[in-house]
Structures are given as C-alpha cells and as structure tokens.
Design an enzyme around this catalytic site. Structure first.
Site, short mmCIF file in Angstrom:
data_model
loop_
_atom_site.label_atom_id
_atom_site.label_comp_id
_atom_site.label_asym_id
_atom_site.label_seq_id
_atom_site.Cartn_x
_atom_site.Cartn_y
_atom_site.Cartn_z
N GLN A 135 -18.31 -2.46 -51.12
CA GLN A 135 -18.05 -2.78 -52.53
C GLN A 135 -18.66 -4.14 -52.89
O GLN A 135 -19.29 -4.29 -53.95
CB GLN A 135 -16.54 -2.81 -52.78
CG GLN A 135 -15.88 -1.45 -52.58
CD GLN A 135 -14.35 -1.51 -52.66
OE1 GLN A 135 -13.76 -2.58 -52.80
NE2 GLN A 135 -13.71 -0.35 -52.58
N ARG A 190 -8.59 1.67 -52.43
CA ARG A 190 -8.06 2.02 -53.75
C ARG A 190 -9.18 1.99 -54.80
O ARG A 190 -9.21 2.79 -55.72
CB ARG A 190 -6.97 1.02 -54.13
CG ARG A 190 -6.01 1.51 -55.21
CD ARG A 190 -5.00 0.43 -55.63
NE ARG A 190 -4.25 -0.14 -54.53
CZ ARG A 190 -3.15 0.40 -53.99
NH1 ARG A 190 -2.69 1.54 -54.44
NH2 ARG A 190 -2.52 -0.22 -53.01
N LYS A 229 10.28 -13.47 -10.52
CA LYS A 229 11.56 -13.56 -11.25
C LYS A 229 11.52 -12.93 -12.64
O LYS A 229 12.45 -12.20 -13.01
CB LYS A 229 11.99 -15.04 -11.32
CG LYS A 229 13.47 -15.22 -11.66
CD LYS A 229 14.41 -14.67 -10.62
CE LYS A 229 14.82 -15.72 -9.63
NZ LYS A 229 15.61 -15.16 -8.50
N GLY A 253 -0.42 -5.58 -22.46
CA GLY A 253 -1.31 -4.44 -22.32
C GLY A 253 -0.58 -3.13 -22.05
O GLY A 253 -1.07 -2.28 -21.31
N GLU A 301 -15.67 3.07 -38.14
CA GLU A 301 -15.18 2.55 -36.86
C GLU A 301 -14.09 3.42 -36.24
O GLU A 301 -13.94 3.44 -35.02
CB GLU A 301 -14.68 1.11 -37.01
CG GLU A 301 -13.42 0.90 -37.85
CD GLU A 301 -13.67 0.70 -39.34
OE1 GLU A 301 -14.68 1.23 -39.85
OE2 GLU A 301 -12.85 0.05 -40.01
N CYS A 316 -16.39 -0.51 -46.36
CA CYS A 316 -15.32 -0.50 -47.38
C CYS A 316 -15.43 -1.71 -48.30
O CYS A 316 -16.25 -1.72 -49.21
CB CYS A 316 -13.96 -0.38 -46.70
SG CYS A 316 -12.74 0.37 -47.78
N HIS A 334 -14.53 4.37 -43.36
CA HIS A 334 -14.37 3.52 -42.16
C HIS A 334 -14.93 4.22 -40.93
O HIS A 334 -14.19 4.90 -40.22
CB HIS A 334 -12.89 3.19 -41.95
CG HIS A 334 -12.37 2.18 -42.90
ND1 HIS A 334 -12.47 0.83 -42.69
CD2 HIS A 334 -11.79 2.33 -44.11
CE1 HIS A 334 -11.95 0.18 -43.72
NE2 HIS A 334 -11.52 1.07 -44.60
N ASP A 362 15.12 -6.63 -26.90
CA ASP A 362 15.09 -6.72 -28.37
C ASP A 362 16.20 -5.84 -28.93
O ASP A 362 16.43 -4.72 -28.44
CB ASP A 362 13.77 -6.16 -28.93
CG ASP A 362 12.56 -6.96 -28.51
OD1 ASP A 362 12.74 -8.09 -28.03
OD2 ASP A 362 11.43 -6.43 -28.67
N ILE A 363 16.84 -6.32 -29.99
CA ILE A 363 17.86 -5.49 -30.65
C ILE A 363 17.21 -4.25 -31.26
O ILE A 363 17.71 -3.14 -31.15
CB ILE A 363 18.58 -6.31 -31.74
CG1 ILE A 363 19.41 -7.42 -31.07
CG2 ILE A 363 19.46 -5.43 -32.62
CD1 ILE A 363 20.09 -8.35 -32.04
N GLU A 364 16.03 -4.44 -31.87
CA GLU A 364 15.38 -3.35 -32.60
C GLU A 364 15.14 -2.10 -31.77
O GLU A 364 15.23 -0.98 -32.25
CB GLU A 364 14.02 -3.80 -33.14
CG GLU A 364 14.05 -4.60 -34.40
CD GLU A 364 13.94 -6.09 -34.10
OE1 GLU A 364 14.29 -6.50 -32.97
OE2 GLU A 364 13.52 -6.82 -35.00
N SER A 409 5.42 -9.85 -25.08
CA SER A 409 4.49 -8.89 -25.68
C SER A 409 3.06 -9.23 -25.26
O SER A 409 2.82 -10.30 -24.68
CB SER A 409 4.63 -8.93 -27.20
OG SER A 409 4.28 -10.22 -27.65
N1 GLN Z 1 -9.85 -3.64 -51.15
C1 GLN Z 1 -10.75 -2.56 -51.29
C2 GLN Z 1 -10.09 -1.35 -51.92
O1 GLN Z 1 -8.90 -1.25 -51.96
C3 GLN Z 1 -11.37 -2.20 -49.96
C4 GLN Z 1 -10.38 -1.71 -48.96
C5 GLN Z 1 -10.86 -1.81 -47.53
O2 GLN Z 1 -11.79 -2.53 -47.23
N2 GLN Z 1 -10.20 -1.13 -46.63
O3 GLN Z 1 -10.74 -0.46 -52.39
#
Ligand code: GLN
Length: 533
Positions: free
Chosen positions: A387, A464, A191, A17, A511, A383, A509, A149-151, A14
């Site tokens: 917080q 959450r 090989k 790339g 990103e 995130c 997020h 791999d079996i999977e 694995s």
């Molecule tokens: N743990 C936090 C939540 O559940 C932030 C989650 C995160 O950073 N993706 O709200």
C-alpha cells in the site's frame, strides 16, 4: 483407532523453545509415517492473537481459514509442511465464551457452572474433537505459559484428567525446563528443573520426559541428578542444547532415543522404518544451515523491528528462499520511525517492507519505497509495504499532492489507499479484518505471472484497506502496473514496475505459505533479483 496425545508443558521461564520442542516431536512422528498435528493453548483472555501488539507477543500468524493465531502455529506449519486450522489455537477466552454461551442457552440448567468440570470439559472436548475430526495418530498439545501461572491452571487440570481418562498408554507429558550454567566451564544447575517439576507434580502431573534447555549438551551426571529428583528415567531426561538451527532439534532428540522410549510408553512395539523420509528431511534441514560463505544482505524496514519475533514468518521465508539458491540471508531490521538517511539503504542487495498498521513510522516506509524505486534496488512490499509503495509512487511520480492512505490520514486529498464502501461501518476491532486465504487472478504477460507461473493463486490476507481503483488508470499510464486482483476486480492484489530491476508489492502475505524446502515464489523471485550483481 485411538489418537495418542503428547502434552508439552513449560517450566522455569518463557522463551525456552517449547514451540520448537513441540514441532520437533511432531516432525519425528511424521517422519515415522504417523498422521500428526499440533495444538497451541494460549491461556490469555484475548479471544485470539489478532488484537495483540506484535512487539509484545510476536507475530500474528494467519491460517488458511483466517485464524489470527499465536506464532507457534507458524512453527508447526513450517516443521510439518502442513496447514494447521485456526481451531488448533485454543485460548481461555474461546473456552469461557463457549461455556458462558451454553449457560445462557440453558444447557446447564439447574447446575452451578464451575471451572471443574465445565471449563475443563470444554477444553477436553476441543482437543478431542480435533483428534477425531482429523483422524490423527498423534496430537501434540503445547500449553503456553509456565507451570505455576494462575492462567494455565484450568488447562493443566484438563490435561491431567485426560491422562486418567485415556490411560497411561494414551497420554504422555513432556516438560520443557532449563539447566543454566553460570559460566562457560560451570556446572549445569538442576535446581530450577527440580522446582519446576515439583510444581507440576503438585498439580498432579508427573512428566514422562524432560526436555532440558542448556547451552552445552547435558552431562550424564546432570541427567542422573535431574532424573533422581524428578522421578523421570535418566534416559528420558533429554538434552536440548544450543543448535546452529532449529532444524537440528529433531535429530538431537532422536539421537537420545526419544522415539523408542515414546513408542514403548504408548504400547506401540518397534519403530516404524522411515529412512526415506529422513533422507528427504535431512536434505532440507542441512540446506537450511550450510551457506554461510555466500550472503545476500536484506534491509527489512518496518514498524515492529525491535522484536525479532514480530516478523518471524518473513524472516523464515527469506531463509527458505536463500537456502534454495544456496545463499545465507543477512537481515538488518531498520526502524522506519527513526530512519533519516535513506542512503544507508544503498548497501543492501534488497529492501523488504513487511506488514504494519497505523500512522507511526509510515512516512519512513513511504520514503523507503521511493528510495528503492529511484535507486533501482530490488523491493518487496508486503501488505502495508504494498500500500505504501503505491502511495510513494502517487506522490513522487504522479505528483498527487497529499497522496495517502485513509488509515494514516483520514482527510487525505488523494486517498490512494482507502476502505471499500462496505467496510466503512465496521466498529469491532477483533476478527474484522479481511482474513485468510482468497483466490487471486493474475494478469497475463506480467512479472507476477512469471513469478507464479499461474493465472490464479490462493494466498492469505490480513488487512482492512485497499488500493483505491479511481487512481489505477493514472498509475498504469505512468509505468506502475497492478498485475493481480481478486473479488472480480474489486481489490488489487499485486503491483509491479516493469522498468525496474525488481519492484513488487503484494496485498497478501506470502510469508505464511513459505516452508523449508518449499520457498514461496515471490520471496524466491525477490532474493534471486537481490543476489544478481
Ligand atoms: N494496515 C493495512 C491495512 O489494514 C495493512 C495491513 C497489514 O500490513 N497487514 O490494510
């Protein structure tokens, strides 16, 4: 119109790339004006990547439609600059769940339900549905794992069947292998590739192309030897040697004639002229590489820093933004669990705290967020990083004793971050977070509004817990503004400290929306602030 399929398998080991090979082939076809997309097959028994530890398996990539996917989906999105829906990440668990559900409904009444044909049919159905629904010219399917791999056997069997059903001009196989050299001047060994292709042929798949990973370009005699032992035309044995950046890989493959050969195999005569597309892509690809002399130093303080892939999208997003301002970004990953001397952070131009879960390492993040605020160092908290920045402010500016998140301390005296009432009874862990893209409203006259130059944006989520609204007036009286919200004001989405050089927290997020040549706005603003002396 019939979709053509390209199936990418992996051999030897694995981490060679396969994802980059898959994305690069897709990119080449896209540059040739073809409608393409990618699928990732993950032959594990998790329903999705959401319940896996990022240190073991890399980042969980969140799609627009709320899929918690393998990080390769992120590679596809970035290479193609195109959203990929969650249906494009197929796992063993999803396939078996569908088959078992159908069996319980009586859809196979009277029949013995088996891996062949029922499981393989379900796999083929899922692949074909994507091709048809999205009216694709080409669908590139990457099969996770390593041949042997079996999977992955049921998946490879399904792909083998599709070659028969679609015809040889409908399906081609690309196998990614390795030609190691035992020292720098040493011979490139064939090989492992021979064995891996033997294994593939044993299960009935003859590869059309070999993408051979190696440090230096594959020598002609190595190509010849591999070609002879694997029954692959020498011109279709492709060198995938080390490159400065993954964005060079499409060009490396192109220069070896992959496109002509592929179009010929598919019975499509002649290349599509796509020079204008190439010019645009080359500007982006070159810009991603060429700024070694100008550096911005970023500390990334988080929980899952021992594996670079845990935050792969954040790393990419920083690099996209860096390229835009013609700087290269040096990222140091700092483990929030072991950091003790916060003054070591003073040498960085900016501090970024990415997402995270749970108690471990959270105190180090809270202290980091506080340090960045006190020392006026540009801070971007994503995130968990959003917080915990609020918690740091609560403890150190509002003097709220024991300010915390109920995720970290269930009986905290001041749960500045807490569950919404309706979330308190959720017991399932899989797929129960707030996931995917949601509309966000930005307040007027805020830094957030300047950054996004908009009053509404849509961003992806995976969390959450929420900012507890009870504390907001106290925060805002003391200089921390919640500058964006969603769900009619129920959830806070952004925070900022206007008096600070750059202090931004985002519940979403950013990103996942950043692409080469199209950096995400909050990353851009953060890096601009970090590079201002
Ligand atoms: N743990 C936090 C939540 O559940 C932030 C989650 C995160 O950073 N993706 O709200």
């Amino acid at each position: 119109m019939q979709t053509k399929y390209i199936f990418v398998t992996g051999g030897v080991m694995s981490g060679l790339g396969k994802g980059v090979t898959t994305s690069s082939i897709a990119k080449l076809l896209q540059l040739a004006d073809q409608k393409v997309s990618c699928v990732k097959i993950d032959p594990y028994l998790n329903y999705d990547a959401g319940t896996m530890n990022p240190i073991a398996h890399g980042e969980v990539f969140v799609t627009e439609d709320g899929g918690e996917c393998d990080m390769d989906i992120g590679n596809y999105e970035r290479f193609l600059n195109q959203d990929i829906p969650k249906s494009h990440n197929i796992t063993t668990a999803q396939v078996y769940s569908s088959v078992i559900e159908a069996e319980r409904k009586g859809e196979y009444l009277g029949v013995c339900v088996q891996i062949i044909p029922h499981v393989t049919d379900e796999i083929k159905k899922r692949i074909r549905k994507i091709a048809e629904d999205e009216k694709l010219d080409f669908l590139i399917v990457e099969c996770g794992g390593t041949v042997g791999d079996i999977e992955s056997l049921p998946f490879l069997e399904a792909l083998r069947q599709m070659r028969i059903e679609e015809g040889t001009q409908g399906v081609i196989f690309v196998h990614v292998t390795l030609a190691p050299s035992l020292d720098v001047v040493g011979e490139q060994k064939t090989k492992p590739t021979q064995h891996s292709v033997q294994e593939l042929r044993r299960i009935g798949i003859q590869p059309d192309f070999l993408a051979v990973r190696c440090t230096l370009p594959l020598e002609e005699r190595t190509k010849k030897k591999i070609g002879m032992f694997t029954n692959v035309a020498v011109s279709d044995v492709l060198s995938c040697h080390d490159a400065k950046s993954i964005f060079e890989v499409p060009q490396i493959l192109y220069d070896q004639g992959i496109m002509d050969s592929m179009f010929t195999k598919f019975g499509k005569v002649g290349m599509v002229n796509a020079s204008a597309n190439w010019d645009k892509w080359n500007v982006i690809a070159n810009n991603m590489i060429n700024h070694e002399d100008q550096k911005v130093k970023i500390a990334m303080v988080g929980k899952y820093v021992t594996l670079a892939d845990s935050y792969v999208s954040v790393n990419h997003a920083l690099k996209h933004a860096g390229a835009q301002i013609e700087k290269s970004v040096d990222i140091d990953w700092i483990d929030s669990e072991s950091i003790t001397d916060y003054n070591t952070l003073s040498k960085y131009d900016g501090i970024l705290v990415p997402g995270g879960f749970g108690t471990r390492g959270s105190e180090g993040i809270i202290q980091t967020a506080n340090y960045a605020r006190e020392k006026n160092i540009p801070y971007l908290g994503i995130c968990f990083g959003f917080q915990l920045a609020a918690i740091a402010f609560g403890r150190n500016v509002l003097n709220l004793e024991d300010a915390n998140s109920s995720e970290i301390k269930a009986d905290a005296k001041n749960p500045v971050v807490d569950l919404l009432p309706e979330q308190k009874n959720i017991s399932d862990m899989g797929g129960s977070l707030r996931l995917g893209a949601n509309q966000i409203t930005i307040k007027a006259n805020t830094n957030a509004q300047k950054i996004y130059n908009a009053t509404t944006i849509s961003k992806r989520h995976r969390h959450r817990y929420e900012i507890n609204k009870e504390y907001i007036p106290e925060f805002e009286k003391n200089g921390l503004i919640f500058s964006a919200e969603s769900d009619g004001g129920k959830r806070m989405e952004m925070l900022e400290i206007p008096s600070h050089k750059f202090y931004l927290g985002v519940q979403f997020h950013p990103e996942f929306n950043s692409r080469p040549g199209f950096p995400e706005e909050s990353f851009m603003a953060f890096l601009k602030a970090a590079s201002e002396k």
